[in-house]
Scaffold this motif. Structure first.
Motif, PDB file in Angstrom:
ATOM      1  N   ILE A 307      47.829  87.586 101.141  1.00  0.00           N
ATOM      2  CA  ILE A 307      47.110  87.571  99.920  1.00  0.00           C
ATOM      3  C   ILE A 307      46.167  86.288  99.968  1.00  0.00           C
ATOM      4  N   GLY A 308      45.092  86.451  99.642  1.00  0.00           N
ATOM      5  CA  GLY A 308      44.010  85.331  99.631  1.00  0.00           C
ATOM      6  C   GLY A 308      43.762  84.716  98.405  1.00  0.00           C
ATOM      7  N   PHE A 309      43.215  83.384  98.288  1.00  0.00           N
ATOM      8  CA  PHE A 309      43.074  82.973  96.812  1.00  0.00           C
ATOM      9  C   PHE A 309      42.147  81.734  97.042  1.00  0.00           C
ATOM     10  N   HIS A 310      41.421  81.753  95.886  1.00  0.00           N
ATOM     11  CA  HIS A 310      40.440  80.466  95.499  1.00  0.00           C
ATOM     12  C   HIS A 310      40.852  79.384  94.593  1.00  0.00           C
ATOM     13  N   TRP A 311      40.335  78.443  94.321  1.00  0.00           N
ATOM     14  CA  TRP A 311      40.818  77.385  93.342  1.00  0.00           C
ATOM     15  C   TRP A 311      40.034  77.183  91.976  1.00  0.00           C
ATOM     16  N   TYR A 312      39.109  78.198  91.791  1.00  0.00           N
ATOM     17  CA  TYR A 312      38.430  78.094  90.502  1.00  0.00           C
ATOM     18  C   TYR A 312      38.876  78.113  89.248  1.00  0.00           C
ATOM     19  N   GLU A 313      40.366  78.525  89.037  1.00  0.00           N
ATOM     20  CA  GLU A 313      41.006  78.813  87.946  1.00  0.00           C
ATOM     21  C   GLU A 313      40.696  77.774  86.884  1.00  0.00           C
ATOM     22  N   THR A 314      40.490  76.644  87.616  1.00  0.00           N
ATOM     23  CA  THR A 314      40.327  75.285  86.587  1.00  0.00           C
ATOM     24  C   THR A 314      38.833  75.463  85.859  1.00  0.00           C
ATOM     25  N   TRP A 315      38.198  76.590  85.982  1.00  0.00           N
ATOM     26  CA  TRP A 315      36.740  76.594  84.915  1.00  0.00           C
ATOM     27  C   TRP A 315      37.196  76.626  83.465  1.00  0.00           C
ATOM     28  N   THR A 316      38.410  76.887  83.233  1.00  0.00           N
ATOM     29  CA  THR A 316      39.216  76.797  81.833  1.00  0.00           C
ATOM     30  C   THR A 316      39.283  75.548  81.290  1.00  0.00           C
ATOM     31  N   GLY A 317      39.515  74.394  82.167  1.00  0.00           N
ATOM     32  CA  GLY A 317      39.777  73.188  81.684  1.00  0.00           C
ATOM     33  C   GLY A 317      41.178  72.888  82.196  1.00  0.00           C
ATOM     34  N   GLY A 318      41.929  73.890  82.778  1.00  0.00           N
ATOM     35  CA  GLY A 318      43.378  73.721  83.110  1.00  0.00           C
ATOM     36  C   GLY A 318      43.708  73.026  84.361  1.00  0.00           C
ATOM     37  N   ASP A 319      44.774  72.841  84.665  1.00  0.00           N
ATOM     38  CA  ASP A 319      45.100  72.483  86.099  1.00  0.00           C
ATOM     39  C   ASP A 319      45.253  73.360  87.079  1.00  0.00           C
ATOM     40  N   PRO A 320      45.186  73.298  88.432  1.00  0.00           N
ATOM     41  CA  PRO A 320      45.537  74.450  89.319  1.00  0.00           C
ATOM     42  C   PRO A 320      46.815  74.807  89.214  1.00  0.00           C
ATOM     43  N   LYS A 321      46.902  76.143  89.523  1.00  0.00           N
ATOM     44  CA  LYS A 321      48.266  76.855  89.171  1.00  0.00           C
ATOM     45  C   LYS A 321      48.831  76.967  90.524  1.00  0.00           C
ATOM     46  N   TYR A 322      49.235  75.999  91.065  1.00  0.00           N
ATOM     47  CA  TYR A 322      49.929  75.884  92.442  1.00  0.00           C
ATOM     48  C   TYR A 322      51.659  76.581  92.303  1.00  0.00           C
ATOM     49  N   ASP A 323      52.136  76.551  91.239  1.00  0.00           N
ATOM     50  CA  ASP A 323      53.188  77.200  91.057  1.00  0.00           C
ATOM     51  C   ASP A 323      53.217  78.745  91.275  1.00  0.00           C
ATOM     52  N   ASN A 324      51.905  79.229  90.834  1.00  0.00           N
ATOM     53  CA  ASN A 324      51.648  80.943  91.154  1.00  0.00           C
ATOM     54  C   ASN A 324      51.781  80.943  92.665  1.00  0.00           C
ATOM     55  N   LEU A 325      51.350  80.316  93.408  1.00  0.00           N
ATOM     56  CA  LEU A 325      51.670  80.336  94.744  1.00  0.00           C
ATOM     57  C   LEU A 325      53.029  80.547  95.399  1.00  0.00           C
ATOM     58  N   SER A 326      53.744  79.610  94.758  1.00  0.00           N
ATOM     59  CA  SER A 326      55.393  79.440  95.083  1.00  0.00           C
ATOM     60  C   SER A 326      55.744  80.843  94.915  1.00  0.00           C
ATOM     61  N   LEU A 327      55.615  81.366  93.607  1.00  0.00           N
ATOM     62  CA  LEU A 327      56.397  82.702  93.304  1.00  0.00           C
ATOM     63  C   LEU A 327      55.769  83.597  93.915  1.00  0.00           C
ATOM     64  N   VAL A 328      54.570  83.917  94.639  1.00  0.00           N
ATOM     65  CA  VAL A 328      54.017  84.935  95.557  1.00  0.00           C
ATOM     66  C   VAL A 328      54.693  84.692  96.861  1.00  0.00           C
ATOM     67  N   HIS A 329      55.061  83.527  97.189  1.00  0.00           N
ATOM     68  CA  HIS A 329      55.633  83.307  98.543  1.00  0.00           C
ATOM     69  C   HIS A 329      57.045  83.502  98.492  1.00  0.00           C
ATOM     70  N   GLU A 330      57.753  83.127  97.399  1.00  0.00           N
ATOM     71  CA  GLU A 330      59.201  83.520  97.290  1.00  0.00           C
ATOM     72  C   GLU A 330      59.462  85.085  97.170  1.00  0.00           C
ATOM     73  N   SER A 331      58.423  85.614  96.421  1.00  0.00           N
ATOM     74  CA  SER A 331      58.728  87.124  96.017  1.00  0.00           C
ATOM     75  C   SER A 331      58.245  88.124  97.348  1.00  0.00           C
ATOM     76  N   TYR A 332      57.369  87.468  98.213  1.00  0.00           N
ATOM     77  CA  TYR A 332      57.051  88.341  99.451  1.00  0.00           C
ATOM     78  C   TYR A 332      56.919  87.631 100.603  1.00  0.00           C
ATOM     79  N   PRO A 333      58.053  86.968 100.858  1.00  0.00           N
ATOM     80  CA  PRO A 333      58.123  86.366 102.285  1.00  0.00           C
ATOM     81  C   PRO A 333      57.627  86.889 103.566  1.00  0.00           C
ATOM     82  N   ASP A 334      57.316  88.035 103.577  1.00  0.00           N
ATOM     83  CA  ASP A 334      56.755  88.725 104.935  1.00  0.00           C
ATOM     84  C   ASP A 334      55.482  88.771 104.939  1.00  0.00           C
ATOM     85  N   LYS A 335      54.715  88.307 103.672  1.00  0.00           N
ATOM     86  CA  LYS A 335      53.228  88.455 103.661  1.00  0.00           C
ATOM     87  C   LYS A 335      52.847  87.011 103.726  1.00  0.00           C
ATOM     88  N   ALA A 336      51.490  86.596 104.190  1.00  0.00           N
ATOM     89  CA  ALA A 336      51.147  85.329 104.350  1.00  0.00           C
ATOM     90  C   ALA A 336      50.272  84.938 103.031  1.00  0.00           C
TER      91      ALA A 336
END
Length: 490
Positions: A307-336
């Motif tokens: 799964i690829g990702f960018h960092w532009y979610e901060t366009w809304t004024g919020g902080d980077p959603k790093y914790d979402n990466l952790s959830l994907v990583h934990e949910s699908y450990p066989d995918k990069a």
């Protein structure tokens, strides 16, 4: 590059390169049975309001450590626990980068190649991205076929032979003969879309899904016939963004179905099962929903490498959603996980040396790697003095700018912040367990294939920070300047 910078970079050369791995990232921690002993440590520093740019600033010896107090700031590294394997770090070779490169004097062209791709005199980029026909960072929109040619009889990459392909070949040579490269499309040709326009979103028409899927395989074949190996492809750049430039929309279900019914089989039938297929390729905000939809379907998931990702979610004024990466990583450990694009927007020459631009990179790279990311890709490696060329006025920053009027190269702080990783963390490295006792300092660590160990420490505060650096129970006390990045090699 001035003499001081060249000298600093040459003196920073410590480690040898490993070979880029084509295997999926190892996602499970491995505990080594024996403790790791270290003796010497070398420190390289880049700091705001100083001349330090990847400069060697210290050479220290470890001593037996003692229990730190709660009042001290400490970083703890446990080399016995390792995580994902690193594939590479680099940037995108776009039409814009290639066009600017072609306008530079020959000596500056060579300087740029050395600065990015030489691991001794430069920062050792080993990874890259390019586009499948045009993006916003092209001088205009184009495809590789005649409009309406659904059978792809007119397919040709002749357009790319003028600027982009020659630059990629020079990059491969500068990188020592190998570059791990993936490619991404921004839009299908206009006639294949319900909007009949490459720009401003729109959707792929179902009747052209097979033709569009075959288009990827034709691109791979054509580039590899030019001597440019394609390691992987992403399905679609930013599939939820309707942009003024080339863009195309896939809902999660649409992307899932395109992968399992069209693109995955097309790659398989063309003999490209070894190519890494990257889904999503958009921001961290919706990454969990996209991963759940695609990777939750076994027929789609079997084709997807990561799964690829960018960092532009901060366009809304919020902080980077790093914790979402952790959830994907934990949910699908066989995918990069792979960072496929990031850049600082809204270019202005007054901000060439704007330090927060570099700190955005440092913050993202440390947090992304600590959440399982296996490769990290900047956007354009080179833009001009206007932040382009860009055919819709979407001007941005790059780590190095080329002034096509003066022929000079402008190095921004971002170049050095990326270099604190790319120069020292080589392909095949594994991330190592690292923690900080305070939010004052961010840190991540790696062990390279040659057994050298690297920790990167970042101070985003306005004051220097003294900290204890522990490796197992061995300790050294260091100071990082205000607004600085340090790489520790031991």
């Amino acid at each position: 590059m001035n003499t001081k910078i060249v000298s600093a970079l040459v003196s920073a050369a410590l480690i040898t390169a490993g070979c880029a791995s084509s295997k999926p990232a190892s996602q499970n921690a491995a505990v080594k049975p024996e403790p790791v002993n270290v003796s010497g440590l070398e420190v390289y520093t880049t700091a705001k309001d100083t001349d330090l740019r990847l400069s060697k600033t210290d050479n220290r010896q470890f001593a037996d450590g003692s229990q730190p107090s709660e009042g001290e700031i400490s970083i703890f590294v446990n080399p016995q626990v390792t995580f994902q394997e690193i594939i590479g770090i680099g940037g995108a070779i776009t039409d814009a980068s290639a066009e600017v490169f072609a306008k530079l004097p020959a000596d500056k062209q060579q300087e740029l190649l050395t600065a990015y791709y030489d691991k001794d005199q430069g920062i050792g980029y080993s990874f890259g991205r390019t586009t499948i026909h045009s993006s916003d960072f092209s001088s205009g929109s184009y495809t590789y076929i005649d409009e309406g040619d659904a059978e792809l009889k007119s397919f040709s990459i002749e357009h790319d032979r003028q600027f982009r392909i020659p630059l990629i070949k020079k990059v491969i040579d500068a990188a020592g003969g190998h570059l791990t490269l993936f490619a991404s499309p921004w839009s299908a040709p206009a006639f294949m879309k319900d909007s009949n326009n490459m720009l401003k979103g729109g959707h792929l028409l179902p009747e052209y899904a097979d033709s569009w899927a075959k288009y990827y395989t034709r691109f791979i074949k054509a580039y590899e016939e030019e001597g440019i190996p394609i390691w992987g492809i992403s399905v679609q750049n930013e599939p939820m963004a309707t942009q003024t430039w080339e863009s195309m929309i896939y809902t999660a279900e649409m992307e899932r179905d395109f992968i399992k019914d069209h693109l995955g089989p097309a790659l398989h039938n063309a003999g490209y099962d070894d190519k890494k297929l990257i889904a999503w390729d958009h921001n961290r905000d919706l990454i969990v929903e996209r991963a759940n939809t695609i990777l939750g379907d076994p027929e789609a998931a079997k084709y997807v490498w990561g799964i690829g990702f960018h960092w532009y979610e901060t366009w809304t004024g919020g902080d980077p959603k790093y914790d979402n990466l952790s959830l994907v990583h934990e949910s699908y450990p066989d995918k990069a996980l792979i960072f496929t694009e990031g850049t600082n927007e809204r270019f202005t020459q007054e901000k060439y040396q704007y330090w927060p631009n570099a700190e955005r990179y440092g913050d993202s790279m440390i947090n992304d790697f600590n959440r399982g990311t296996a490769a990290w890709t900047d956007w354009n490696i080179l833009l001009d003095q206007h932040g382009g060329p860009n055919h819709v006025g979407n001007f941005c920053f790059s780590p190095i700018h080329g002034d096509t009027s003066s022929g000079e190269l402008i190095y921004t702080p971002t170049y050095y912040y990326i270099g604190h990783f790319s120069k020292f963390v080589r392909p095949g490295a594994k991330r190592v367990s690292t923690s900080s006792s305070r939010s004052t300092l961010l840190s991540t660590s790696f062990i390279n294939p040659d057994n050298s160990r690297v920790s990167v420490v970042m101070n985003k505060t306005d004051k220097p920070v003294e900290y204890n650096f522990f490796v197992n129970r061995q300790e050294v006390t260091l100071t990082i300047p205000a607004r600085a990045m340090q790489t520790l090699v031991y």
